[in-house]
Scaffold this active site. Structure first.
Site, PDB file in Angstrom:
ATOM      1  N   ARG A 123       7.276  77.521  58.422  1.00 13.37           N
ATOM      2  CA  ARG A 123       7.811  76.177  58.177  1.00 13.37           C
ATOM      3  C   ARG A 123       7.396  75.604  56.811  1.00 13.37           C
ATOM      4  NH1 ARG A 123       8.294  70.943  61.237  1.00 13.37           N
ATOM      5  NH2 ARG A 123       6.860  69.417  60.392  1.00 13.37           N
ATOM      6  N   ASN A 142       7.040  68.153  54.252  1.00 12.87           N
ATOM      7  CA  ASN A 142       7.517  66.876  54.790  1.00 12.87           C
ATOM      8  C   ASN A 142       6.392  66.017  55.364  1.00 12.87           C
ATOM      9  OD1 ASN A 142       9.818  65.285  54.873  1.00 12.87           O
ATOM     10  ND2 ASN A 142      10.211  65.722  57.048  1.00 12.87           N
ATOM     11  N   TYR A 248       8.874  61.579  67.033  1.00 18.07           N
ATOM     12  CA  TYR A 248       7.416  61.455  67.025  1.00 18.07           C
ATOM     13  C   TYR A 248       6.996  60.792  65.722  1.00 18.07           C
ATOM     14  CZ  TYR A 248       8.465  66.064  64.906  1.00 18.07           C
ATOM     15  OH  TYR A 248       9.013  67.082  64.183  1.00 18.07           O
ATOM     16  N   GLU A 270      18.698  65.939  61.682  1.00 18.85           N
ATOM     17  CA  GLU A 270      18.296  67.129  62.444  1.00 18.85           C
ATOM     18  C   GLU A 270      19.582  67.744  62.987  1.00 18.85           C
ATOM     19  OE1 GLU A 270      15.298  68.412  62.700  1.00 18.85           O
ATOM     20  OE2 GLU A 270      13.971  66.763  62.140  1.00 18.85           O
TER      21      GLU A 270
HETATM   22  O1  0X9 Z   1       8.754  66.873  61.704  1.00 16.91           O
HETATM   23  C1  0X9 Z   1       9.528  66.831  60.751  1.00 16.91           C
HETATM   24  O2  0X9 Z   1       9.176  66.914  59.585  1.00 16.91           O
HETATM   25  C2  0X9 Z   1      11.020  66.631  61.011  1.00 16.91           C
HETATM   26  N1  0X9 Z   1      11.411  67.361  62.156  1.00 16.91           N
HETATM   27  S1  0X9 Z   1      11.439  68.980  62.063  1.00 16.91           S
HETATM   28  O3  0X9 Z   1      11.663  69.494  63.409  1.00 16.91           O
HETATM   29  N2  0X9 Z   1      12.688  69.420  61.199  1.00 16.91           N
HETATM   30  O4  0X9 Z   1      10.241  69.446  61.459  1.00 16.91           O
HETATM   31  C3  0X9 Z   1      11.298  65.159  61.246  1.00 16.91           C
HETATM   32  C4  0X9 Z   1      10.924  64.334  60.094  1.00 16.91           C
HETATM   33  C5  0X9 Z   1      11.450  62.954  60.227  1.00 16.91           C
HETATM   34  N3  0X9 Z   1      10.942  62.058  59.249  1.00 16.91           N
HETATM   35  C6  0X9 Z   1       9.727  61.484  59.392  1.00 16.91           C
HETATM   36  N4  0X9 Z   1       8.905  61.980  60.210  1.00 16.91           N
HETATM   37  N5  0X9 Z   1       9.450  60.379  58.736  1.00 16.91           N
HETATM   38 ZN    ZN Z   2      12.293  70.198  59.392  1.00 19.42          ZN
END
Ligand code: 0X9
Ligand code: ZN
Length: 314
Positions: A123, A142, A248, A270
């Site tokens: 990831r 992220n 979350y 998503e």
């Molecule tokens: O967890 C994440 O970074 C994102 N989901 S994932 O399953 N693609 O990894 C969601 C991120 C949404 N944005 C924020 N958390 N602010």
């Molecule tokens: Zn992601």
């Protein structure tokens, strides 16, 4: 110009070659920019698509990126499909003429190549030097942006949500920061494309609503409705909401960074898993049969967001 058939997932080098070709065949509208290098030294490239070479300041900028998370392969089809519809197969001229586009298909090239060569479900990026002997590596890009950095993420290197040593410690996030900052006055819509779960998420990741949260929600609902109208019948409807409420808590996201520097409409998409069932890693694996569909249906949502951006800009 030649189209890229969306029947398989393209590698980093193939995507770069495609973008180079577009820039040479369509020099009036397409510019390829090398924004800098990833941790392992791969150029991170994006396209600027504009009929006025980004000189017409009364146009909004729409920014789209994919593959910030390496394993979310289907997200590449959304950006490649959008590029295709803006450059090669243009049937909605307003989107090309009224908007300047910045599109970065592979935001995390090291992680992405690693998912092809080593670990399909990787990831993070591939940063080393965080642990003696590099027992664990990689930063969740992220979680590495400065907005609420470290408040809802991990300080453990081995975790999938490790936030790095400091905000923007990673070259990949610093590159996105610099692009957004350079255009922050004009970026009206910021889309960070992820998978999976069929959601359109907005901030903040801590659960507090940003300014203008109602409009953020309404435009999110309109985008979701447009996608739902053409989705596979067996996929879930898109859920729209604040990320902390519907998914979350998460800090340091690209979406929250963009919002915090003044982008009015900032979302994480998503995309669906295009599989029956939800909640397992199955949703990261791509069925070639749905690559084009993912591009097509996501583009329906992007168009709605982009036209709302034109309407609300200045
Ligand atoms: O967890 C994440 O970074 C994102 N989901 S994932 O399953 N693609 O990894 C969601 C991120 C949404 N944005 C924020 N958390 N602010
Ligand atoms: Zn992601």
């Amino acid at each position: 110009g030649s189209a890229l058939p969306l029947d398989r997932i393209y590698r980093y080098n193939e995507v770069n070659a495609y973008m180079e070709e577009l820039a040479s065949v369509y020099p009036d509208t397409v510019t390829l920019v090398n924004a800098g290098q990833s941790f392992e030294g791969r150029p991170i490239k994006y396209l600027k698509i504009s009929t006025t070479n980004f000189q017409q300041l009364n146009k909004p900028v729409v920014y789209i990126e994919s593959l910030l998370h390496a394993r979310e392969w289907i997200t590449l089809s959304a950006t490649l499909y959008a590029i295709e519809k803006l450059v090669i197969d243009v049937n909605e001229q307003d989107l090309l003429h009224d908007i300047d586009w910045i599109i970065m298909p592979i935001a995390n090239p090291d992680g992405y190549e690693f998912t092809h060569t080593d670990q399909r479900l990787w990831r993070k990026n591939r940063a080393t030097g965080y642990m003696p002997g590099n027992l664990c590596s990689g930063v969740d890009l992220n979680r590495n942006f400065d907005a609420f950095w470290s408040q809802a993420s991990s300080n453990i290197v081995c975790m999938d949500t490790f936030h790095g040593r400091a905000p923007f410690s990673e070259p990949e996030t610093a590159i996105i920061r610099d692009i957004v900052n350079a255009h922050s006055e004009r970026i009206e819509l910021f889309l960070d494309i992820h998978s999976f779960g069929s959601m359109i998420l907005y901030g903040y990741g801590t659960g507090t609503l940003p300014p203008n949260g109602l409009n953020l929600h309404l435009v999110g609902v309109r985008m979701a409705q447009a996608i739902d109208a053409v989705k596979m019948s067996w996929n879930d409807h898109y859920i729209v909401g604040n990320v902390a409420l519907v998914l979350y808590q998460a800090s340091g996201s690209a979406m929250d960074f963009a919002k915090s520097v003044g982008v009015p409409l900032s979302y994480t998409f998503e995309l669906p898993g295009y599989r029956l069932g939800f909640g397992t890693a199955a949703g990261f694996f791509v069925d070639p049969e749905f690559i084009e569909q993912a591009g097509f249906e996501t583009w329906e949502g992007i168009k709605v967001g982009a036209r709302n951006a034109v309407r609300t800009y200045k």
